[in-house]
Design a protein around this motif. Structure first.
Motif, PDB file in Angstrom:
ATOM      1  N   VAL A  79       0.853  -1.196   0.000  1.00 38.53           N
ATOM      2  CA  VAL A  79       0.000   0.000   0.000  1.00 38.53           C
ATOM      3  C   VAL A  79       0.886   1.243   0.000  1.00 38.53           C
ATOM      4  CG1 VAL A  79      -1.681   1.343   1.335  1.00 38.53           C
ATOM      5  CG2 VAL A  79      -1.957  -1.139   1.092  1.00 38.53           C
ATOM      6  N   MET A  80       0.530   2.211  -0.831  1.00 34.84           N
ATOM      7  CA  MET A  80       1.291   3.453  -0.963  1.00 34.84           C
ATOM      8  C   MET A  80       0.419   4.641  -0.573  1.00 34.84           C
ATOM      9  SD  MET A  80       4.272   2.715  -2.132  1.00 34.84           S
ATOM     10  CE  MET A  80       4.697   0.989  -2.114  1.00 34.84           C
ATOM     11  N   PHE A  81       0.949   5.465   0.314  1.00 33.67           N
ATOM     12  CA  PHE A  81       0.299   6.728   0.666  1.00 33.67           C
ATOM     13  C   PHE A  81       1.046   7.847  -0.047  1.00 33.67           C
ATOM     14  CE2 PHE A  81      -1.069   3.930   3.988  1.00 33.67           C
ATOM     15  CZ  PHE A  81      -2.329   4.384   4.338  1.00 33.67           C
ATOM     16  N   ILE A  82       0.308   8.842  -0.533  1.00 31.26           N
ATOM     17  CA  ILE A  82       0.873   9.940  -1.319  1.00 31.26           C
ATOM     18  C   ILE A  82       0.566  11.251  -0.596  1.00 31.26           C
ATOM     19  CG2 ILE A  82       0.822  11.108  -3.562  1.00 31.26           C
ATOM     20  CD1 ILE A  82       1.637   8.104  -3.695  1.00 31.26           C
ATOM     21  N   ASN A  83       1.550  12.160  -0.495  1.00 33.12           N
ATOM     22  CA  ASN A  83       1.262  13.468   0.100  1.00 33.12           C
ATOM     23  C   ASN A  83       1.536  14.625  -0.871  1.00 33.12           C
ATOM     24  OD1 ASN A  83       4.055  13.662   0.166  1.00 33.12           O
ATOM     25  ND2 ASN A  83       4.216  13.511   2.383  1.00 33.12           N
ATOM     26  N   GLY A  89       2.530  20.615 -11.703  1.00 33.13           N
ATOM     27  CA  GLY A  89       2.926  19.824 -12.857  1.00 33.13           C
ATOM     28  C   GLY A  89       4.134  18.938 -12.625  1.00 33.13           C
ATOM     29  N   GLY A  90       4.665  18.935 -11.416  1.00 33.51           N
ATOM     30  CA  GLY A  90       5.809  18.099 -11.078  1.00 33.51           C
ATOM     31  C   GLY A  90       5.939  18.007  -9.574  1.00 33.51           C
ATOM     32  N   PRO A  91       6.948  17.303  -9.100  1.00 31.53           N
ATOM     33  CA  PRO A  91       7.124  17.160  -7.655  1.00 31.53           C
ATOM     34  C   PRO A  91       7.302  18.504  -6.956  1.00 31.53           C
ATOM     35  CG  PRO A  91       8.620  15.704  -8.854  1.00 31.53           C
ATOM     36  CD  PRO A  91       7.975  16.596  -9.867  1.00 31.53           C
ATOM     37  N   ALA A  92       6.893  18.537  -5.678  1.00 32.68           N
ATOM     38  CA  ALA A  92       7.008  19.763  -4.887  1.00 32.68           C
ATOM     39  C   ALA A  92       8.463  20.116  -4.586  1.00 32.68           C
ATOM     40  CB  ALA A  92       6.234  19.622  -3.582  1.00 32.68           C
ATOM     41  N   GLY A  93       9.380  19.207  -4.856  1.00 31.28           N
ATOM     42  CA  GLY A  93      10.796  19.484  -4.650  1.00 31.28           C
ATOM     43  C   GLY A  93      11.163  19.756  -3.209  1.00 31.28           C
ATOM     44  N   GLY A  94      10.478  19.079  -2.283  1.00 30.97           N
ATOM     45  CA  GLY A  94      10.770  19.268  -0.868  1.00 30.97           C
ATOM     46  C   GLY A  94      10.014  20.414  -0.222  1.00 30.97           C
ATOM     47  N   TRP A  99       2.506  19.930   0.333  1.00 30.51           N
ATOM     48  CA  TRP A  99       2.043  18.583   0.653  1.00 30.51           C
ATOM     49  C   TRP A  99       0.674  18.635   1.319  1.00 30.51           C
ATOM     50  CZ3 TRP A  99       6.978  16.172   3.275  1.00 30.51           C
ATOM     51  CH2 TRP A  99       7.994  16.071   2.318  1.00 30.51           C
ATOM     52  N   LYS A 100      -0.064  17.551   1.223  1.00 33.42           N
ATOM     53  CA  LYS A 100      -1.398  17.432   1.809  1.00 33.42           C
ATOM     54  C   LYS A 100      -1.417  16.250   2.779  1.00 33.42           C
ATOM     55  CE  LYS A 100      -3.091  20.502  -1.069  1.00 33.42           C
ATOM     56  NZ  LYS A 100      -3.302  21.849  -0.649  1.00 33.42           N
ATOM     57  N   SER A 101      -2.332  16.289   3.739  1.00 34.01           N
ATOM     58  CA  SER A 101      -2.393  15.244   4.758  1.00 34.01           C
ATOM     59  C   SER A 101      -3.444  14.184   4.436  1.00 34.01           C
ATOM     60  CB  SER A 101      -2.686  15.865   6.123  1.00 34.01           C
ATOM     61  OG  SER A 101      -3.959  16.465   6.119  1.00 34.01           O
ATOM     62  N   THR A 102      -3.292  13.031   5.090  1.00 32.41           N
ATOM     63  CA  THR A 102      -4.231  11.913   4.986  1.00 32.41           C
ATOM     64  C   THR A 102      -4.595  11.468   6.389  1.00 32.41           C
ATOM     65  OG1 THR A 102      -3.302  11.158   2.891  1.00 32.41           O
ATOM     66  CG2 THR A 102      -4.503   9.529   4.186  1.00 32.41           C
ATOM     67  N   ASN A 103      -5.888  11.269   6.619  1.00 35.83           N
ATOM     68  CA  ASN A 103      -6.369  10.794   7.911  1.00 35.83           C
ATOM     69  C   ASN A 103      -7.242   9.560   7.701  1.00 35.83           C
ATOM     70  OD1 ASN A 103      -5.387  12.816   9.894  1.00 35.83           O
ATOM     71  ND2 ASN A 103      -6.503  14.196   8.532  1.00 35.83           N
TER      72      ASN A 103
END
Length: 154
Positions: A79-83, A89-94, A99-103
């Motif tokens: 299972v993969m969680f994504i934030n 259009g690309g990665p947030a680069g750190g 980033w967004k949260s998951t609950n």
């Protein structure tokens, strides 16, 4: 010949509740694992993650920063969680501000190879294997597919 930079896998700065089982190798750092949890091999749990008591995380799962998982949950193999939703259009680069949260609520079971985007999932939900959860789930039941949709009540 070049020598690569090598980083050690392991457990660092983790707060464990009583009676936790961890099967090595794992990469756990800066997280909180509740009482009576099980963490399988080849799992990565990143800093700030909180996992409730009695939850089982099976092998090859990836739980990124900004994820909270409730009590008595089951996280299947792979299972993969994504934030990071690649908002520009690309990665947030750190840039953690992007980033967004998951609950995840209590008594939630997530089948093998599911992908969980930044959402909230209420208590008493089953996510089918291979599903992709793209929107929050507010009603108990069984969800499956890409994107995951409710297929029946529990």
């Amino acid at each position: 010949m070049y020598t690569p930079k090598q980083l050690q896998i392991g457990i660092k700065d983790v707060h464990f509740g009583p009676d936790v089982t961890v099967v090595n190798p794992v990469n756990l750092y800066g997280c909180e694992i509740g009482a009576e949890c099980f963490i399988g091999p080849f799992v990565e749990i990143q800093k700030g993650v909180k996992i409730g008591a009695g939850t089982k995380v099976q092998s090859h799962a990836f739980i990124c920063e900004l994820v909270r998982i409730g009590q008595r949950c089951f996280i299947g193999h792979g299972v993969m969680f994504i934030n990071d939703l690649f908002q520009n259009g690309g990665p947030a680069g750190g840039d953690k501000a992007m980033w967004k949260s998951t609950n995840i609520g209590n008594h939630v079971s997530i089948g093998s190879n599911a992908t969980i985007l930044p959402v909230a999932i209420c208590d008493h939900v089953v996510i089918g294997a291979g599903s992709v959860v793209t929107k929050s789930i507010e009603s108990p039941g069984v969800y499956a597919g890409n994107p995951a949709r409710k297929i029946r009540n529990l």
